[in-house]
Design a protein around this motif. Structure first.
Motif, PDB file in Angstrom:
ATOM      1  N   ALA A 174       0.836  -1.209   0.000  1.00 57.31           N
ATOM      2  CA  ALA A 174       0.000   0.000   0.000  1.00 57.31           C
ATOM      3  C   ALA A 174       0.865   1.252   0.000  1.00 57.31           C
ATOM      4  O   ALA A 174       0.519   2.250  -0.645  1.00 57.31           O
ATOM      5  N   VAL A 175       1.990   1.220   0.701  1.00 61.18           N
ATOM      6  CA  VAL A 175       2.913   2.357   0.703  1.00 61.18           C
ATOM      7  C   VAL A 175       3.446   2.597  -0.706  1.00 61.18           C
ATOM      8  O   VAL A 175       3.538   3.746  -1.166  1.00 61.18           O
ATOM      9  N   GLU A 233       0.702   4.106  -2.903  1.00 64.21           N
ATOM     10  CA  GLU A 233       0.569   5.545  -2.658  1.00 64.21           C
ATOM     11  C   GLU A 233       1.679   6.315  -3.362  1.00 64.21           C
ATOM     12  O   GLU A 233       1.456   7.419  -3.880  1.00 64.21           O
ATOM     13  N   ALA A 243       0.918   6.458  -7.080  1.00 69.03           N
ATOM     14  CA  ALA A 243      -0.143   7.449  -7.280  1.00 69.03           C
ATOM     15  C   ALA A 243       0.399   8.871  -7.158  1.00 69.03           C
ATOM     16  O   ALA A 243       0.031   9.763  -7.924  1.00 69.03           O
ATOM     17  N   ARG A 244       1.288   9.082  -6.208  1.00 70.50           N
ATOM     18  CA  ARG A 244       1.880  10.409  -5.996  1.00 70.50           C
ATOM     19  C   ARG A 244       2.720  10.824  -7.204  1.00 70.50           C
ATOM     20  O   ARG A 244       2.658  11.971  -7.653  1.00 70.50           O
ATOM     21  N   THR A 289      -7.015   5.060  -6.996  1.00 70.90           N
ATOM     22  CA  THR A 289      -6.417   3.888  -6.363  1.00 70.90           C
ATOM     23  C   THR A 289      -7.519   2.905  -5.978  1.00 70.90           C
ATOM     24  O   THR A 289      -8.563   3.304  -5.456  1.00 70.90           O
ATOM     25  N   GLU A 340       7.585   6.082  -7.063  1.00 71.27           N
ATOM     26  CA  GLU A 340       7.156   7.406  -7.536  1.00 71.27           C
ATOM     27  C   GLU A 340       7.616   7.626  -8.974  1.00 71.27           C
ATOM     28  O   GLU A 340       6.863   8.153  -9.808  1.00 71.27           O
TER      29      GLU A 340
END
Length: 205
Positions: free
Chosen positions: A27-28, A31, A34-35, A46, A183
């Motif tokens: 999940a990290v 994120e 997505a960022r 998401t 990222e």
């Protein structure tokens, strides 16, 4: 950072991140993907696939790109992600995801951890749907005496973003370099998708 043409820069694709996270580590990474995509101006959705709703299936159908993410368990994606993959066969029959952009990421405790098996599974799933796979686009880091464990792509994977998190560590233990690599993947997917959309628009004109 990946460069884009002025025409592509004006396009705002929708990037969906479809993932399963057993203990919070993946999940990290989701994120972070997505960022990275959002930093380009893309619209980001998401979806946790183990609790996916009909509305979220529709969001995946409407997205221009889908980035798949799963932990690596026993050399492949998690059982929950496999369930999602099998359920996506309804989309396969309808060619609903054909020609979308795709990419993937994974996490396991070991440095290798057979993560290539999971990335290969995600890539095959995308290929079966007729999607276009985007690789990580980074040379390997942390592979010389002068390199650092904080290099991007420190684990040296190419098909997607890979992370190694200690088995006794929580989500906060996900390595900063692996987060930055995720990222980067999100940004790369969003920029590539914008190029694809701009090219299709140009051809249609």
């Amino acid at each position: 950072m990946t460069s884009t043409s002025p025409a592509a820069a004006a396009v705002r694709p929708t990037v969906a991140v479809a993932y399963h996270s057993g203990y919070g580590h993946t999940a990290v990474l989701a994120e972070a993907v997505a960022r990275g995509a959002g930093a380009t101006g893309a619209t980001v959705v998401t979806v946790a696939v183990d609790t996916i709703t009909e509305e979220q299936w529709a969001q995946l159908d409407a997205a221009d790109a889908i980035v798949f993410g799963s932990p690596t368990y026993m050399g492949t994606a998690s059982g929950a992600f496999h369930v999602f993959g099998e359920a996506s066969s309804k989309r396969w029959f309808a060619s609903a995801w054909n020609d979308k952009v795709a990419a993937g990421f994974t996490n396991s405790a070991s440095k290798s951890g057979d993560k290539a098996g999971t990335l290969g599974f995600l890539q095959t799933l995308a290929a079966q749907h007729g999607m276009h796979w985007v690789n990580l686009g980074l040379k390997p880091g942390w592979n010389s005496s002068t390199a650092s464990e904080y290099d991007l792509n420190r684990l040296g994977f190419f098909n997607g973003a890979a992370a190694s998190t200690p088995s006794d560590g929580g989500p906060e233990a996900v390595h900063k370099a692996d987060i930055a690599t995720a990222e980067h993947l999100g940004e790369r997917v969003a920029r590539h998708t914008a190029v694809v959309l701009a090219g299709r628009a140009a051809l249609a004109a």
